[in-house]
Each structure stands twice: as C-alpha cells, then as structure tokens.
Design a protein around this motif. Structure first.
Motif, mmCIF file in Angstrom:
data_model
loop_
_atom_site.group_PDB
_atom_site.id
_atom_site.type_symbol
_atom_site.label_atom_id
_atom_site.label_comp_id
_atom_site.label_asym_id
_atom_site.label_seq_id
_atom_site.Cartn_x
_atom_site.Cartn_y
_atom_site.Cartn_z
ATOM 1 N N THR A 118 -114.285 19.233 -129.119
ATOM 2 C CA THR A 118 -115.573 18.893 -128.503
ATOM 3 C C THR A 118 -116.067 20.035 -127.631
ATOM 4 O O THR A 118 -117.259 20.386 -127.650
ATOM 5 C CB THR A 118 -115.442 17.611 -127.668
ATOM 6 N N THR A 126 -114.404 12.218 -122.787
ATOM 7 C CA THR A 126 -115.194 12.902 -121.759
ATOM 8 C C THR A 126 -114.472 12.911 -120.415
ATOM 9 O O THR A 126 -114.851 13.674 -119.527
ATOM 10 C CB THR A 126 -116.582 12.241 -121.576
ATOM 11 N N LYS A 177 -113.385 16.351 -120.118
ATOM 12 C CA LYS A 177 -114.355 17.341 -120.587
ATOM 13 C C LYS A 177 -114.356 18.602 -119.735
ATOM 14 O O LYS A 177 -114.342 19.725 -120.269
ATOM 15 C CB LYS A 177 -115.762 16.744 -120.600
ATOM 16 N N ASP A 233 -113.307 22.156 -121.298
ATOM 17 C CA ASP A 233 -114.245 23.264 -121.411
ATOM 18 C C ASP A 233 -113.637 24.560 -120.870
ATOM 19 O O ASP A 233 -113.786 25.640 -121.469
ATOM 20 C CB ASP A 233 -115.534 22.951 -120.644
#
Length: 219
Positions: A117, A133, A136, A140
């Motif tokens: 993702t 999420t 997340k 990232d």
C-alpha cells in the motif's frame, strides 16, 4: 450444504483418541470451573504461526486473539464493532490476565500488504486495506528507506508494528492502570516460520533478541 471437510473429522477423531483422552480430567475441570489463563497472546491469523503450537500449551493456558498482522488499534469506544478491543477488555477486566504478548511473525501477509500500500499497490477488498491503515505512517517510512532490501523492510515493519501495538495497548485505560500497578505486563515476540526461531522484545530498549534456551532448561 456441502459436506464438512473430511480431514478435519479425521483430525477430530485423532484428538479424541489422543490428547482428549490423555487430558480428559483437565477438560472437565475447565468445563466446570471456567478458564483462568494467566496469559493473552495477540497473534496473526496466519495458519503457519499458531501460538498454542509454538508455545506447546495445553487447554486453558492461553487466551488467544488472532487478527490480520496481529495489530492492536488505539482505544476508541465509538459504538461500532471492535472485536480486537472487546477481546482485550475481556482478557484484562474479566479474566485478569497477568501478561499480554503481541506476537508477530516472518513473511506476514498483512505486513506485506501494508508495504505494498505504501508503494501504491493497495490490496483489493473492503476491509483489509482499512485495517492496515493502522500502520500506514510507519509503513510509508519503512517503504521509503531504499537502503534496506525488500526482505529487510518486511522484517523491520513486522517488528515495528509489534512495538506500535504495545504502545496502543497502553492507550486502553484499564490496561494502563494495571500496568502502572504492576498487575499486568506487556511483551513483544516475533516468530520466524522458516527457521522456527522465537525472538522476544526487550522491554527497555525495544530490541528483539533470541532467548537462551539452554539456561531456561537448567532452571
């Protein structure tokens, strides 16, 4: 309706003639007196990393919660459905467990999905993407670190997610209260499916180390 899977019936047959027969009194005691596990394990749904098998535990010893990527959400009683939070509340408030272990594992599909993702390739579906999420921000950052190989990023996020889930556990007031009163301890663990290695998290540094099995056997 389709027939029940035959291999499960065969497994049940073996269970009844083997383990259940050997531990019949223990099962009857649990049925009559209820469960009193001292330890909750929050683990992944992955079929390769079953806590009861890894820790060679018997009936009534572990209170196990399994979800995708062994994630703990922050405390948030907003009136919607919270299976993970409900299980944590039951274990801490009603069963009064003394330990909660967040156990991740190598080659976790959920963590792979979180990294995908972050790279712009979210997994398909209605629920998994939303669930992931929770990691997340850290996904990232890990995905953006190109000094790491893909397998190193995978392991890094698996372990970072464990530390984050332990932090989220402390956002639950009833967890924080018991931790502060030394009635509850929080632990992290990571299991390598390929080599069968168990790594435990140092509560002070957050580092993962392999326990000295020889010294444990000598006790």
């Amino acid at each position: 309706m389709q027939d029940f899977p035959a291999f499960l019936i065969e497994g049940y047959k073996n269970f009844m003639s083997g383990r259940y027969t050997a531990e019949r009194d223990r099962y009857r005691e649990l049925a009559e007196n209820g469960q009193k596990p001292t330890t909750m394990v929050i683990a992944c749904c992955d079929s390769r990393a079953a806590p009861e098998t890894i820790f060679d535990s018997g009936p009534g010893q572990l209170f196990v919660l399994r979800n995708v990527a062994n994630l703990v959400p922050p405390f948030g009683p907003d009136g919607t459905f919270h299976a993970t939070s409900a299980a944590i509340e039951f274990a801490v408030v009603h069963l009064k467990v003394a330990h909660i272990i967040v156990m991740g594992h190598g080659r976790c599909g959920g963590i792979t999905g979180a990294l995908a993702t972050a790279g712009g390739h979210a997994p398909e579906g209605h629920f998994i993407g939303k669930w992931l999420t929770m990691v997340k921000d850290v996904a990232d950052k890990v995905e953006a670190n190109h000094l790491l190989t893909p397998s190193e990023r995978q392991t890094a996020l698996e372990r970072i997610a464990i530390r984050q889930s332990i932090g989220n556990l402390l956002s639950f007031p009833f967890v924080k209260e018991r931790v502060d009163q030394n009635q509850l301890s929080l632990h992290g663990a990571w299991f390598d499916i390929s080599g069968g290695e168990l790594w435990t998290m140092n509560g002070e540094s957050g580092d993962f180390v392999r326990p000295d099995l020889e010294s444990i056997q000598m006790r």
